[in-house]
Scaffold this motif. Structure first.
Motif, PDB file in Angstrom:
ATOM      1  N   UNK A  55       0.642  -1.258  -0.095  1.00  0.00           N
ATOM      2  CA  UNK A  55       0.054   0.150  -0.035  1.00  0.00           C
ATOM      3  C   UNK A  55       0.863   1.218   0.057  1.00  0.00           C
ATOM      4  N   UNK A  56       0.263   2.338  -0.344  1.00  0.00           N
ATOM      5  CA  UNK A  56       0.823   3.689  -0.063  1.00  0.00           C
ATOM      6  C   UNK A  56       0.896   4.162   1.212  1.00  0.00           C
ATOM      7  N   UNK A  57       1.560   5.081   1.650  1.00  0.00           N
ATOM      8  CA  UNK A  57       1.413   5.692   3.086  1.00  0.00           C
ATOM      9  C   UNK A  57       0.269   6.158   3.244  1.00  0.00           C
ATOM     10  N   UNK A  58      -0.597   6.716   2.453  1.00  0.00           N
ATOM     11  CA  UNK A  58      -1.876   7.363   2.495  1.00  0.00           C
ATOM     12  C   UNK A  58      -2.860   6.132   2.657  1.00  0.00           C
ATOM     13  N   UNK A  59      -2.883   5.129   2.096  1.00  0.00           N
ATOM     14  CA  UNK A  59      -3.817   3.880   2.308  1.00  0.00           C
ATOM     15  C   UNK A  59      -3.762   3.072   3.747  1.00  0.00           C
ATOM     16  N   UNK A  60      -2.342   3.168   4.029  1.00  0.00           N
ATOM     17  CA  UNK A  60      -2.209   2.633   5.506  1.00  0.00           C
ATOM     18  C   UNK A  60      -2.644   3.630   6.473  1.00  0.00           C
ATOM     19  N   UNK A  61      -2.437   4.936   6.388  1.00  0.00           N
ATOM     20  CA  UNK A  61      -2.725   5.936   7.150  1.00  0.00           C
ATOM     21  C   UNK A  61      -4.293   5.887   7.290  1.00  0.00           C
ATOM     22  N   UNK A  62      -5.199   5.711   6.233  1.00  0.00           N
ATOM     23  CA  UNK A  62      -6.658   5.781   6.230  1.00  0.00           C
ATOM     24  C   UNK A  62      -6.915   4.366   6.917  1.00  0.00           C
ATOM     25  N   UNK A  63      -6.445   3.139   6.840  1.00  0.00           N
ATOM     26  CA  UNK A  63      -6.959   2.075   7.402  1.00  0.00           C
ATOM     27  C   UNK A  63      -6.559   2.129   8.825  1.00  0.00           C
ATOM     28  N   UNK A  72     -11.593  -0.094  21.767  1.00  0.00           N
ATOM     29  CA  UNK A  72     -10.797  -1.217  22.152  1.00  0.00           C
ATOM     30  C   UNK A  72      -9.886  -1.791  21.366  1.00  0.00           C
ATOM     31  N   UNK A  73      -9.248  -0.855  20.274  1.00  0.00           N
ATOM     32  CA  UNK A  73      -8.621  -1.398  19.371  1.00  0.00           C
ATOM     33  C   UNK A  73      -7.150  -0.578  19.447  1.00  0.00           C
ATOM     34  N   UNK A  74      -6.091  -1.241  19.411  1.00  0.00           N
ATOM     35  CA  UNK A  74      -4.739  -0.669  19.459  1.00  0.00           C
ATOM     36  C   UNK A  74      -4.298  -1.084  18.197  1.00  0.00           C
ATOM     37  N   UNK A  75      -3.371  -0.387  17.310  1.00  0.00           N
ATOM     38  CA  UNK A  75      -2.849  -0.571  16.051  1.00  0.00           C
ATOM     39  C   UNK A  75      -1.491   0.143  15.893  1.00  0.00           C
ATOM     40  N   UNK A  76      -0.636  -0.521  15.123  1.00  0.00           N
ATOM     41  CA  UNK A  76       0.785  -0.184  14.793  1.00  0.00           C
ATOM     42  C   UNK A  76       1.066  -0.744  13.285  1.00  0.00           C
ATOM     43  N   UNK A  77       1.860   0.161  12.791  1.00  0.00           N
ATOM     44  CA  UNK A  77       2.249  -0.130  11.476  1.00  0.00           C
ATOM     45  C   UNK A  77       3.652  -0.008  11.191  1.00  0.00           C
ATOM     46  N   UNK A  78       4.126  -0.604   9.979  1.00  0.00           N
ATOM     47  CA  UNK A  78       5.341  -0.318   9.522  1.00  0.00           C
ATOM     48  C   UNK A  78       5.617  -0.615   8.158  1.00  0.00           C
ATOM     49  N   UNK A  79       6.199   0.387   7.260  1.00  0.00           N
ATOM     50  CA  UNK A  79       6.556  -0.156   5.708  1.00  0.00           C
ATOM     51  C   UNK A  79       7.848  -0.339   5.559  1.00  0.00           C
TER      52      UNK A  79
END
Length: 83
Positions: A55-63, A72-79
């Motif tokens: 994905x693009x950084x924008x798509x990851x940011x949106x998700x 109750x959700x925690x989320x982390x990402x890395x590209x």
């Protein structure tokens, strides 16, 4: 924008409250998800989901932004660095 390989880690601390909402959000972003692993932890009424994404950084940011708004959700990402 360039697409990059990456992952998204999701912890749902209250499955009864937010699992259905998480699944709905993930289905809206199915076009960027390469693989999904979900592990329910019944004893603690929570779950861990790991996504592999392209994905693009924008798509990851949106998700991740949509997921992070759930109580109750925690989320982390890395590209990857490589574009």
């Amino acid at each position: 924008m360039d697409r990059r390989l990456g992952f998204v880690g999701i912890i749902i601390e209250n499955r009864e409250q937010d699992a259905e909402k998480v699944n709905h959000i993930l289905s809206q972003h199915a076009d960027i998800i390469i693989a999904r692993t979900g592990i329910p932890y019944k004893e603690k009424h929570c779950a861990v989901i790991t996504l592999t994404v392209d994905a693009t950084t924008d798509e990851i940011g949106h998700l991740t932004g949509q997921l992070g708004q759930l109580p109750s959700v925690s989320v982390k990402s890395a590209l990857s660095k490589k574009k």
